[in-house]
Design an enzyme around this catalytic site. Sequence first.
Site, PDB file in Angstrom:
ATOM      1  N   THR A  21       1.369  -6.417  -3.040  1.00  0.00           N
ATOM      2  CA  THR A  21       0.896  -6.802  -1.848  1.00  0.00           C
ATOM      3  C   THR A  21      -0.389  -7.908  -1.794  1.00  0.00           C
ATOM      4  O   THR A  21      -1.109  -7.825  -3.073  1.00  0.00           O
ATOM      5  CB  THR A  21       0.579  -5.803  -0.666  1.00  0.00           C
ATOM      6  OG1 THR A  21       2.037  -4.942  -0.728  1.00  0.00           O
ATOM      7  CG2 THR A  21       0.181  -6.153   0.414  1.00  0.00           C
ATOM      8  N   THR A  61       3.606  -9.148   1.699  1.00  0.00           N
ATOM      9  CA  THR A  61       4.211  -8.363   0.706  1.00  0.00           C
ATOM     10  C   THR A  61       5.661  -8.616   0.302  1.00  0.00           C
ATOM     11  O   THR A  61       6.351  -9.316   1.201  1.00  0.00           O
ATOM     12  CB  THR A  61       4.049  -6.797   0.941  1.00  0.00           C
ATOM     13  OG1 THR A  61       4.515  -6.160  -0.532  1.00  0.00           O
ATOM     14  CG2 THR A  61       5.038  -6.406   1.968  1.00  0.00           C
ATOM     15  N   SER A  74       5.287   1.157   6.792  1.00  0.00           N
ATOM     16  CA  SER A  74       4.218   0.412   5.915  1.00  0.00           C
ATOM     17  C   SER A  74       2.780   0.704   5.880  1.00  0.00           C
ATOM     18  O   SER A  74       2.334   1.412   6.959  1.00  0.00           O
ATOM     19  CB  SER A  74       4.208  -0.943   6.464  1.00  0.00           C
ATOM     20  OG  SER A  74       3.343  -1.930   5.627  1.00  0.00           O
ATOM     21  N   SER A  75       2.217   0.906   4.689  1.00  0.00           N
ATOM     22  CA  SER A  75       0.884   0.964   4.781  1.00  0.00           C
ATOM     23  C   SER A  75      -0.091  -0.147   4.962  1.00  0.00           C
ATOM     24  O   SER A  75      -1.320  -0.126   4.958  1.00  0.00           O
ATOM     25  CB  SER A  75       0.523   1.680   3.310  1.00  0.00           C
ATOM     26  OG  SER A  75       0.940   2.812   3.056  1.00  0.00           O
ATOM     27  N   GLY A 115      -2.146  -2.668  -2.060  1.00  0.00           N
ATOM     28  CA  GLY A 115      -2.155  -1.299  -2.901  1.00  0.00           C
ATOM     29  C   GLY A 115      -1.168  -0.379  -2.550  1.00  0.00           C
ATOM     30  O   GLY A 115      -1.520   0.839  -2.846  1.00  0.00           O
ATOM     31  N   GLY A 116      -0.078  -0.863  -1.684  1.00  0.00           N
ATOM     32  CA  GLY A 116       1.024   0.576  -1.435  1.00  0.00           C
ATOM     33  C   GLY A 116       0.210   1.409  -0.524  1.00  0.00           C
ATOM     34  O   GLY A 116      -0.632   1.158   0.351  1.00  0.00           O
TER      35      GLY A 116
END
Length: 589
Positions: free
Chosen positions: A403, A421, A468-469, A490-491
Amino acid sequence: MTLPFRSPARSLTLSLLALAALASCARPAPAPRASVPAPPPAAAAAEPAASQNFVVAANPLASEAGMAVLRRGGSAVDAAIAVQAMLSLVEPQSSGIGGGAFLNYFNAETGKAEIYDGRETAPAGASPDMFIGDNGKPLGYPAAVTSGRATGVPGVVRMLKLAHEEHGSLEWQTLFGDAERTARDGFIVSPRLGRFLTRSFPQLAGADAQAYFAEADGSLVDVGDRLKNPAYAAFLARLAAQGPDALYAGPTAQAIVARTNAAPLGGTMTLADLTAYRPVKREPLCRDWRVYLVCVPPPPSSGVGMLQLLLMLERTDIASRNAQDPQAWFLFAEASRIMYADRDRYVGDPLTGAVPVEGLLAPDYIARRAKLIGTVAGAPPAAGTPAGAVAAAADTTAEPAGTSHFIVGDSKGNVVSMTTTVESIFGTGRMVDGFFLNNQMTDFAFSPRDAQGRAAVNAVAPGKRPRSSMTPLVMIDRQGRFAGALGSAGGNAILAYVGKSMIGAVDWGLPMQQALALPNVVARGDNFGGEVTRFSPQILEALAARGVKIEPGQGEDSGLHGVIVRNGRIDGGYDPRREGRVLVEAGRR
């Protein structure tokens, strides 16, 4: 670095390698921290922020592309389009126009945030068990991530077009020139891209990635080599001339359908799926925190988790501590675990079920959850039961970390905070017209139900957006003025990365560059991942005595970018773990 907030403009361009050294322009920082890298010297103070253009992005070429648009009188949204087009070329492992994004827009005229959701959607033919193999078990991650099933309908292009229609100043067709030219003439492979090309990602073994990155002798391009992408240059020319239809219809759309339907594990995407995609304009999710109004995207973003983390920590004494105090990191780790327990259980796309947002952020619920923070870390905390919650399966989502985040401000005071991302590193590894296709469908839970038959909130469903983060954040002061922006790659670790930086910049008064450079700690379930080499041995020992034994964290690490206004001045920074650049220049009003 800090910049005066309001005064007459004068022409000056600053290319900043670190922005925090001007402590005299910021709130006095606490005593030096042994575990925080000292930033290099910064340039002298420049123009007032009210008349400034600024860009913070993960690659210098992307920052320059955005600034070039701002110099021509473009808006923050105009510049964001140029930044994304360039990132798709020079940072293809992280984001691209074959992916999705959330854009948080601060509107200087109204003093409010606006959310543009460009998250990918599941094709109409998607099914809850699409990642279950013939043996009845979830597919292995390498097989799933490179499959045709992994690609969701791309969203970022139509989302940017919607934002441009509402907040653009320059014509759409004028915003892609730098990226098109760079793709045609080539760019120098950066150390970060070169480093990823040396690793054994399954995406790089695919025919598309090999064809793009391979030299004549079969080896992949290396750091310092010039990489050209004529297919992407040609596509950008069509995107500029035709608008989003260049991607969602015609030969590019046909190629996307063909590549995603191809073996192995071909997907179900059709031309109708691409035609039907629409971005969503959502109401921001905002809460008071400290002296700010903090605004984030609502579900399917995990912004509610970001707010929950900050509000729980507000009920501790973390603000009276500092980065050398192990108790501060203990408090952060324990609050993170509680937040992730709730986020993982309840957050998903509200399309297929209500998310108990108000319950998760209710003051009495926040108070109850904060009381779970004890003196020693114990077993992983269970998800709570906020008002409005329904029984749900434990989460099985395995979210990768490819991302990028960037921030753009124009001379009228409008700001874009955008996280974008293609999901995993190089998406699926499949390419169309010089850009990688996302693997966003693997952001869904592979197992749609648990052993008790309870549905996973983040299970696959047609038309659904995966959780989504990504949490692009904007801060607004009590007078309705822009006060700051933050975001990261960073997921699932994004929430921890941004939370750490907020505590460092706001609670501990660190210059933004130092706040972003603070060690990362990601506490989720029974795992305590982090940058062990950035902590002092004393802090690590004290944390271990409290039950928090930090182990090396996940691979891609953070990609933080942040801006904060202090005492009428702007202080911004980029993540030293990447190749970011901050540019500031006097703008025309």
